[in-house]
Design an enzyme around this catalytic site. Structure first.
Site, PDB file in Angstrom:
ATOM      1  NE  ARG A 152      45.206  47.705  59.402  1.00 38.43           N
ATOM      2  CZ  ARG A 152      43.964  47.896  59.818  1.00 38.43           C
ATOM      3  NH1 ARG A 152      43.679  47.737  61.110  1.00 38.43           N
ATOM      4  NH2 ARG A 152      43.008  48.249  58.973  1.00 38.43           N
ATOM      5  CE  LYS A 176      45.688  51.146  58.273  1.00 38.13           C
ATOM      6  NZ  LYS A 176      45.546  51.151  56.796  1.00 38.13           N
ATOM      7  CG  HIS A 253      49.465  43.449  55.280  1.00 36.51           C
ATOM      8  ND1 HIS A 253      49.214  43.991  56.521  1.00 36.51           N
ATOM      9  CD2 HIS A 253      48.406  43.776  54.504  1.00 36.51           C
ATOM     10  CE1 HIS A 253      48.052  44.631  56.498  1.00 36.51           C
ATOM     11  NE2 HIS A 253      47.540  44.508  55.287  1.00 36.51           N
ATOM     12  NE  ARG A 256      44.530  43.787  57.715  1.00 36.77           N
ATOM     13  CZ  ARG A 256      43.597  44.135  58.603  1.00 36.77           C
ATOM     14  NH1 ARG A 256      43.557  43.517  59.771  1.00 36.77           N
ATOM     15  NH2 ARG A 256      42.719  45.078  58.336  1.00 36.77           N
ATOM     16  CG  HIS A 279      38.785  46.248  56.039  1.00 40.43           C
ATOM     17  ND1 HIS A 279      38.708  45.154  55.207  1.00 40.43           N
ATOM     18  CD2 HIS A 279      40.099  46.462  56.260  1.00 40.43           C
ATOM     19  CE1 HIS A 279      39.930  44.727  54.933  1.00 40.43           C
ATOM     20  NE2 HIS A 279      40.791  45.505  55.559  1.00 40.43           N
ATOM     21  CE1 TYR A 288      42.490  40.019  51.903  1.00 39.38           C
ATOM     22  CE2 TYR A 288      40.847  41.442  52.907  1.00 39.38           C
ATOM     23  CZ  TYR A 288      42.168  41.101  52.689  1.00 39.38           C
ATOM     24  OH  TYR A 288      43.163  41.855  53.252  1.00 39.38           O
TER      25      TYR A 288
END
Length: 307
Positions: A152, A176, A253, A256, A279, A288
């Protein structure tokens, strides 16, 4: 209570008591104006006359009229909020729209830069870095690393010098929830980072009259020597991508998304891509696979004689 009066009082409520933004209040007003007009045409004047089926009929009409599922979902949410307020205010005997369901809006597939266009972007950045100044060298390193690692932009801006291992070609990322992960990158990114760290970064740091400890620990810095902000990085990357026709209209983004999709196109395992991207759920990464499947179907359609 008169439906039109209930609409006006509710809009005042969200503006004044809930302090919603003017844009949100306008959206509520637009949705309810449309419903009130529809209801008036069917002699529905009092709030106690409106039933759940009336709300459903209105939403069904919009669906038949071809409105986007996202618009219908928003209007459904507006009706539920309005209905709950009317019940609390005593304008209805029950929260009539409490069981009203929104249509599924579906997930948008992320935009991806085609492989040949991505190669063109990187070649152009490499040429600019060879001939240009410190920011050109930095920008080349930024895009090479983002594409190589799927970071990110905020994660890239948060990198410190100690986070990069140029010998092992890995970077330690804080994502995150302050979760850390180790992400690999390739030789082209390694080369671009080395070029940047060798001269360009030091030059940018000297632009600051009083660099702080935080500035000197940052991998990527701005033109005044401070740690590169997420906003500045977004601006840089958006400018770079806007030069490529196949990448126009996409945001930072997208790098990514592009990294993840190109990995899957190349045969990477889905769980490996999940770990790379950080993730927490495999379901997030599976989007994806849909992109890769769509690309495969398009390639098949264009290439197979019996497609």
């Amino acid at each position: 209570m008169d439906i039109a009066a209930a609409r006006e009082e509710f809009i005042d409520y969200v503006r004044v008591e809930r302090n919603f933004s003017a844009q949100t209040a306008r959206a509520y007003a637009s949705d309810l104006n449309a419903f009130v007009q529809w209801a008036a045409a069917r002699a529905l004047i009092d709030t106690r006359d409106v039933e759940l089926d009336n709300y459903r009929d209105w939403l069904w009409k919009m669906s038949n009229d071809g409105l986007a599922p996202s618009t219908i979902a928003r209007r459904s949410a507006t009706l539920r909020s309005w209905s709950a307020w009317m019940w609390r205010e005593g304008a209805t005997e029950t929260d009539t729209a409490a069981r009203l369901r929104s249509p599924k809006t579906g997930k948008r597939l992320p935009k991806v830069v085609p492989r040949d266009a991505m190669d063109a972007v990187l070649r152009g950045l490499g040429a600019a870095a060879a001939e240009g100044g410190p920011t050109d060298v930095r920008d080349h390193a930024i895009v090479e690393l983002l594409y190589a690692s799927g970071l990110r932009v905020s994660e890239l801006c948060g990198l410190d010098i100690d986070d990069i291992d140029l010998d092992r070609l890995t970077v330690r990322v804080t994502g995150k929830g302050s979760k850390q992960r180790i992400v690999p990158f390739g030789v082209p990114a390694q080369s671009a980072i080395i070029d940047y760290l060798r001269d360009a970064r030091a030059h940018l740091l000297r632009q600051s009259s009083a660099p702080t400890a935080g500035d000197t620990s940052a991998v990527f810095v701005g033109t005044r020597g401070a740690r590169l902000s997420t906003r500045s990085a977004y601006t840089v990357i958006s400018r770079i991508l806007s030069r490529v026709p196949a990448a126009s209209g996409v945001g930072p983004h997208t790098l990514r998304h592009t990294a993840a999709t190109h990995l899957l196109d190349g045969g990477a395992d889905l769980r490996a891509v999940q770990e790379l991207l950080g993730h927490s759920s495999l379901g997030t990464t599976q989007i994806y696979t849909h992109v890769s499947a769509d690309r495969l179907r398009e390639s098949y359609r264009l290439a197979h004689p019996r497609a």
